[in-house]
Design a protein around this motif. Structure first.
Motif, short mmCIF file in Angstrom:
data_model
loop_
_atom_site.label_atom_id
_atom_site.label_comp_id
_atom_site.label_asym_id
_atom_site.label_seq_id
_atom_site.Cartn_x
_atom_site.Cartn_y
_atom_site.Cartn_z
N ASP A 1 5.46 38.08 58.11
CA ASP A 1 5.73 37.20 59.25
C ASP A 1 4.86 35.94 59.14
O ASP A 1 4.28 35.68 58.08
CB ASP A 1 5.54 37.94 60.59
CG ASP A 1 4.13 38.50 60.79
OD1 ASP A 1 3.19 38.00 60.16
OD2 ASP A 1 3.98 39.44 61.59
N ILE B 1 10.63 35.64 65.46
CA ILE B 1 9.75 36.81 65.51
C ILE B 1 10.53 37.98 66.13
O ILE B 1 11.13 37.83 67.20
CB ILE B 1 8.50 36.53 66.36
CG1 ILE B 1 7.76 35.29 65.84
CG2 ILE B 1 7.59 37.75 66.41
CD1 ILE B 1 7.28 35.39 64.42
N GLY C 1 8.51 38.43 60.92
CA GLY C 1 8.85 37.03 61.18
C GLY C 1 9.84 36.58 60.12
O GLY C 1 9.60 36.75 58.93
#
Lengths: 148, 148
Positions: free
Chosen positions: B145, A97, A9
Protein backbone atom coordinates in the motif's frame (compact mmCIF):
# COMPACT_ATOMS: atom_id res chain seq x y z
CA UNK A 1 -14.99 -12.41 18.91
CA UNK A 2 -11.83 -12.01 16.89
CA UNK A 3 -11.36 -10.44 13.48
CA UNK A 4 -9.14 -10.79 10.45
CA UNK A 5 -7.88 -7.36 9.36
CA UNK A 6 -5.98 -6.26 6.25
CA UNK A 7 -5.06 -3.05 4.42
CA UNK A 8 -3.98 -2.82 0.80
CA UNK A 9 -3.42 0.25 -1.33
CA UNK A 10 -4.18 0.04 -5.01
CA UNK A 11 -2.69 2.51 -7.49
CA UNK A 12 -5.84 3.86 -9.11
CA UNK A 13 -7.19 7.38 -9.72
CA UNK A 14 -10.46 6.73 -7.90
CA UNK A 15 -12.22 3.99 -5.95
CA UNK A 16 -14.43 3.15 -8.96
CA UNK A 17 -12.35 0.33 -10.45
CA UNK A 18 -11.79 -1.38 -7.12
CA UNK A 19 -15.47 -1.08 -6.24
CA UNK A 20 -16.31 -2.65 -9.59
CA UNK A 21 -13.90 -5.54 -8.92
CA UNK A 22 -15.70 -6.12 -5.59
CA UNK A 23 -19.20 -6.06 -7.01
CA UNK A 24 -19.31 -7.20 -10.64
CA UNK A 25 -19.37 -10.99 -11.00
CA UNK A 26 -16.64 -10.87 -13.64
CA UNK A 27 -14.63 -8.58 -11.36
CA UNK A 28 -14.86 -11.00 -8.44
CA UNK A 29 -14.04 -13.88 -10.81
CA UNK A 30 -10.78 -12.25 -11.72
CA UNK A 31 -9.25 -11.97 -8.25
CA UNK A 32 -10.94 -14.45 -5.88
CA UNK A 33 -12.24 -17.47 -7.73
CA UNK A 34 -13.09 -17.99 -11.35
CA UNK A 35 -16.12 -19.99 -10.15
CA UNK A 36 -18.14 -16.97 -8.97
CA UNK A 37 -21.88 -16.93 -9.62
CA UNK A 38 -24.99 -15.16 -8.37
CA UNK A 39 -26.30 -11.64 -8.16
CA UNK A 40 -24.36 -8.87 -6.51
CA UNK A 41 -27.31 -6.84 -5.28
CA UNK A 42 -28.39 -6.04 -1.75
CA UNK A 43 -30.44 -8.94 -0.41
CA UNK A 44 -29.19 -11.36 -3.09
CA UNK A 45 -26.42 -13.93 -2.78
CA UNK A 46 -23.10 -14.53 -4.49
CA UNK A 47 -21.48 -17.96 -4.44
CA UNK A 48 -17.73 -18.47 -4.57
CA UNK A 49 -16.67 -22.03 -5.38
CA UNK A 50 -13.13 -23.40 -5.19
CA UNK A 51 -13.41 -26.64 -7.14
CA UNK A 52 -13.67 -29.63 -4.81
CA UNK A 53 -12.25 -27.64 -1.91
CA UNK A 54 -15.55 -26.06 -1.02
CA UNK A 55 -17.46 -22.82 -1.40
CA UNK A 56 -18.66 -19.70 0.39
CA UNK A 57 -22.11 -18.22 -0.13
CA UNK A 58 -22.47 -14.56 0.77
CA UNK A 59 -25.58 -12.50 1.19
CA UNK A 60 -24.97 -8.94 0.04
CA UNK A 61 -25.87 -6.82 3.09
CA UNK A 62 -24.73 -3.35 2.01
CA UNK A 63 -23.41 -1.70 -1.15
CA UNK A 64 -22.32 1.94 -0.99
CA UNK A 65 -20.92 2.74 -4.45
CA UNK A 66 -17.22 3.58 -4.34
CA UNK A 67 -17.17 3.27 -0.56
CA UNK A 68 -18.19 -0.06 0.90
CA UNK A 69 -19.19 -3.65 0.25
CA UNK A 70 -20.54 -5.77 3.11
CA UNK A 71 -21.39 -9.45 2.93
CA UNK A 72 -22.69 -11.97 5.43
CA UNK A 73 -21.75 -15.61 5.06
CA UNK A 74 -24.89 -17.72 4.76
CA UNK A 75 -23.37 -21.05 3.67
CA UNK A 76 -19.96 -22.68 3.54
CA UNK A 77 -17.59 -23.91 6.26
CA UNK A 78 -19.28 -24.04 9.66
CA UNK A 79 -16.81 -21.56 11.17
CA UNK A 80 -17.65 -18.97 8.49
CA UNK A 81 -21.43 -19.05 8.75
CA UNK A 82 -22.76 -15.84 10.26
CA UNK A 83 -19.46 -13.98 9.96
CA UNK A 84 -19.26 -10.74 8.01
CA UNK A 85 -16.83 -9.68 5.31
CA UNK A 86 -16.42 -5.92 5.04
CA UNK A 87 -14.51 -3.92 2.40
CA UNK A 88 -14.23 -0.18 3.08
CA UNK A 89 -12.75 1.97 0.33
CA UNK A 90 -11.25 5.45 0.42
CA UNK A 91 -8.97 7.44 -1.86
CA UNK A 92 -5.59 8.71 -0.60
CA UNK A 93 -3.75 10.58 -3.37
CA UNK A 94 -2.95 8.00 -6.07
CA UNK A 95 -4.11 5.05 -3.99
CA UNK A 96 -7.43 3.41 -3.36
CA UNK A 97 -7.15 2.11 0.19
CA UNK A 98 -9.04 -1.08 1.02
CA UNK A 99 -9.69 -1.62 4.72
CA UNK A 100 -10.75 -5.22 5.03
CA UNK A 101 -12.40 -6.94 7.99
CA UNK A 102 -13.64 -10.51 8.32
CA UNK A 103 -15.56 -10.21 11.55
CA UNK A 104 -17.42 -12.44 13.94
CA UNK A 105 -15.16 -15.47 14.28
CA UNK A 106 -16.08 -17.23 17.51
CA UNK A 107 -12.59 -18.51 18.33
CA UNK A 108 -9.06 -17.87 16.98
CA UNK A 109 -8.80 -21.42 15.63
CA UNK A 110 -6.02 -22.66 13.37
CA UNK A 111 -8.32 -22.36 10.32
CA UNK A 112 -8.71 -18.65 11.10
CA UNK A 113 -4.92 -18.22 10.97
CA UNK A 114 -4.98 -19.89 7.53
CA UNK A 115 -7.86 -17.74 6.29
CA UNK A 116 -6.08 -14.57 7.45
CA UNK A 117 -2.99 -15.30 5.37
CA UNK A 118 -5.10 -16.45 2.44
CA UNK A 119 -7.21 -13.25 2.49
CA UNK A 120 -3.96 -11.27 2.35
CA UNK A 121 -2.91 -13.05 -0.83
CA UNK A 122 -6.35 -12.60 -2.41
CA UNK A 123 -6.36 -8.88 -1.59
CA UNK A 124 -2.98 -8.60 -3.31
CA UNK A 125 -4.61 -10.43 -6.24
CA UNK A 126 -7.32 -7.72 -6.23
CA UNK A 127 -4.59 -5.07 -6.19
CA UNK A 128 -2.84 -6.71 -9.13
CA UNK A 129 -6.12 -7.02 -11.06
CA UNK A 130 -6.95 -3.32 -10.73
CA UNK A 131 -3.39 -2.15 -11.36
CA UNK A 132 -2.41 -4.48 -14.20
CA UNK A 133 -5.62 -6.14 -15.44
CA UNK A 134 -4.50 -9.53 -14.15
CA UNK A 135 -5.19 -11.09 -10.76
CA UNK A 136 -4.48 -14.57 -9.39
CA UNK A 137 -7.91 -16.04 -8.66
CA UNK A 138 -8.48 -19.71 -7.83
CA UNK A 139 -7.32 -22.07 -9.36
CA UNK A 140 -4.22 -19.93 -9.96
CA UNK A 141 -4.09 -18.58 -6.42
CA UNK A 142 -1.01 -18.42 -4.19
CA UNK A 143 -0.55 -21.62 -2.18
CA UNK A 144 0.33 -20.75 1.40
CA UNK A 145 0.29 -24.09 3.24
CA UNK A 146 -0.84 -27.74 3.17
CA UNK A 147 -4.47 -26.57 3.25
CA UNK A 148 -3.85 -24.72 -0.06
CA UNK B 1 -6.98 -6.82 22.85
CA UNK B 2 -6.86 -7.91 19.23
CA UNK B 3 -4.35 -10.13 17.47
CA UNK B 4 -2.85 -10.61 14.05
CA UNK B 5 -2.90 -14.29 13.08
CA UNK B 6 -1.34 -16.17 10.19
CA UNK B 7 -0.58 -19.74 9.12
CA UNK B 8 1.92 -20.77 6.49
CA UNK B 9 3.12 -24.25 5.55
CA UNK B 10 6.68 -24.63 4.39
CA UNK B 11 7.79 -27.68 2.39
CA UNK B 12 10.61 -28.96 4.55
CA UNK B 13 11.43 -32.36 6.09
CA UNK B 14 11.62 -31.01 9.63
CA UNK B 15 11.14 -27.79 11.56
CA UNK B 16 14.91 -27.29 11.86
CA UNK B 17 15.45 -25.05 8.83
CA UNK B 18 12.49 -22.81 9.63
CA UNK B 19 13.57 -22.54 13.25
CA UNK B 20 17.04 -21.54 12.06
CA UNK B 21 15.55 -18.87 9.77
CA UNK B 22 13.68 -17.48 12.80
CA UNK B 23 16.66 -17.44 15.14
CA UNK B 24 19.94 -16.99 13.26
CA UNK B 25 20.70 -13.34 12.46
CA UNK B 26 21.57 -14.26 8.86
CA UNK B 27 18.32 -16.29 8.63
CA UNK B 28 16.21 -13.34 9.80
CA UNK B 29 18.14 -11.06 7.42
CA UNK B 30 17.10 -13.19 4.50
CA UNK B 31 13.33 -12.97 4.90
CA UNK B 32 12.42 -9.92 7.03
CA UNK B 33 15.00 -7.17 6.67
CA UNK B 34 18.59 -7.26 5.56
CA UNK B 35 19.32 -4.77 8.34
CA UNK B 36 19.01 -7.25 11.22
CA UNK B 37 21.45 -7.02 14.12
CA UNK B 38 21.74 -8.16 17.72
CA UNK B 39 21.84 -11.41 19.61
CA UNK B 40 19.14 -14.03 19.25
CA UNK B 41 19.39 -15.44 22.79
CA UNK B 42 16.81 -15.44 25.55
CA UNK B 43 17.02 -12.13 27.40
CA UNK B 44 18.96 -10.42 24.59
CA UNK B 45 17.56 -8.15 21.87
CA UNK B 46 17.41 -8.26 18.09
CA UNK B 47 16.92 -5.08 16.09
CA UNK B 48 15.20 -5.00 12.71
CA UNK B 49 15.74 -1.79 10.75
CA UNK B 50 13.93 -0.79 7.54
CA UNK B 51 16.12 2.04 6.23
CA UNK B 52 14.58 5.41 7.02
CA UNK B 53 11.14 3.85 7.57
CA UNK B 54 11.89 2.83 11.14
CA UNK B 55 12.81 -0.20 13.19
CA UNK B 56 11.56 -2.78 15.67
CA UNK B 57 13.58 -3.93 18.64
CA UNK B 58 12.59 -7.29 20.07
CA UNK B 59 13.58 -8.88 23.33
CA UNK B 60 13.86 -12.64 22.92
CA UNK B 61 11.49 -14.04 25.56
CA UNK B 62 11.45 -17.75 24.71
CA UNK B 63 13.30 -20.10 22.38
CA UNK B 64 12.22 -23.74 22.19
CA UNK B 65 14.37 -25.33 19.50
CA UNK B 66 12.33 -26.54 16.54
CA UNK B 67 9.10 -25.52 18.26
CA UNK B 68 8.73 -21.89 19.22
CA UNK B 69 10.19 -18.40 19.08
CA UNK B 70 8.66 -15.64 21.21
CA UNK B 71 9.65 -11.99 21.15
CA UNK B 72 8.43 -8.93 23.00
CA UNK B 73 8.68 -5.56 21.32
CA UNK B 74 10.76 -3.20 23.48
CA UNK B 75 11.29 -0.33 21.03
CA UNK B 76 9.85 0.88 17.72
CA UNK B 77 6.46 2.33 16.79
CA UNK B 78 4.41 3.31 19.84
CA UNK B 79 1.61 0.89 18.92
CA UNK B 80 4.03 -2.05 18.84
CA UNK B 81 5.75 -1.51 22.19
CA UNK B 82 4.75 -4.20 24.66
CA UNK B 83 3.15 -6.43 22.03
CA UNK B 84 4.36 -10.01 21.54
CA UNK B 85 5.32 -11.82 18.35
CA UNK B 86 4.94 -15.57 18.57
CA UNK B 87 6.00 -18.23 16.06
CA UNK B 88 4.87 -21.78 16.85
CA UNK B 89 6.25 -24.57 14.66
CA UNK B 90 5.03 -28.11 14.07
CA UNK B 91 5.62 -30.73 11.42
CA UNK B 92 2.68 -32.12 9.36
CA UNK B 93 3.94 -34.67 6.82
CA UNK B 94 6.11 -32.75 4.33
CA UNK B 95 5.24 -29.34 5.77
CA UNK B 96 6.55 -27.26 8.61
CA UNK B 97 3.53 -25.34 9.83
CA UNK B 98 4.12 -21.87 11.24
CA UNK B 99 1.34 -20.56 13.49
CA UNK B 100 2.00 -16.87 13.85
CA UNK B 101 0.49 -14.46 16.38
CA UNK B 102 1.22 -10.78 16.93
CA UNK B 103 -0.62 -10.26 20.19
CA UNK B 104 -1.46 -7.41 22.51
CA UNK B 105 -2.58 -4.63 20.16
CA UNK B 106 -4.68 -2.21 22.20
CA UNK B 107 -7.00 -1.20 19.35
CA UNK B 108 -7.70 -2.46 15.80
CA UNK B 109 -6.28 0.73 14.26
CA UNK B 110 -5.65 1.18 10.55
CA UNK B 111 -1.91 0.60 11.11
CA UNK B 112 -2.77 -2.84 12.52
CA UNK B 113 -4.63 -3.71 9.29
CA UNK B 114 -1.49 -2.73 7.37
CA UNK B 115 0.81 -4.74 9.64
CA UNK B 116 -1.42 -7.81 9.28
CA UNK B 117 -1.14 -7.83 5.49
CA UNK B 118 2.57 -7.02 5.67
CA UNK B 119 3.24 -9.91 8.10
CA UNK B 120 1.50 -12.22 5.61
CA UNK B 121 3.89 -11.21 2.84
CA UNK B 122 6.93 -11.57 5.12
CA UNK B 123 5.83 -15.04 6.22
CA UNK B 124 5.57 -16.01 2.55
CA UNK B 125 9.08 -14.61 2.18
CA UNK B 126 10.15 -16.95 5.02
CA UNK B 127 8.45 -19.84 3.19
CA UNK B 128 10.27 -18.97 -0.01
CA UNK B 129 13.60 -18.68 1.79
CA UNK B 130 13.34 -22.13 3.36
CA UNK B 131 11.94 -23.79 0.23
CA UNK B 132 14.14 -22.16 -2.42
CA UNK B 133 16.99 -20.42 -0.58
CA UNK B 134 15.70 -16.99 -1.57
CA UNK B 135 13.31 -14.75 0.37
CA UNK B 136 12.17 -11.17 -0.23
CA UNK B 137 13.45 -9.22 2.78
CA UNK B 138 13.44 -5.43 2.99
CA UNK B 139 14.40 -3.52 0.81
CA UNK B 140 13.11 -6.06 -1.73
CA UNK B 141 9.87 -6.74 0.11
CA UNK B 142 6.40 -6.80 -1.42
CA UNK B 143 4.78 -3.33 -1.42
CA UNK B 144 1.19 -3.61 -0.28
CA UNK B 145 0.00 0.00 0.00
CA UNK B 146 1.03 3.68 0.27
CA UNK B 147 2.66 2.92 3.64
CA UNK B 148 4.94 0.39 1.88
Amino acid sequence: MVDILHRVGIKSPSTADTYNALTAIDGLSNWWTNETTGESKVGETVRFRFGDNGFFEMKVVALDPGKRVLWQVVDGPQEWIGTKVDFELKQEDDFTIVLFKHQGWKEPIEFMHHCSTKWGTFLLSLKSLVETGKGSPYPNDVRIDNWL
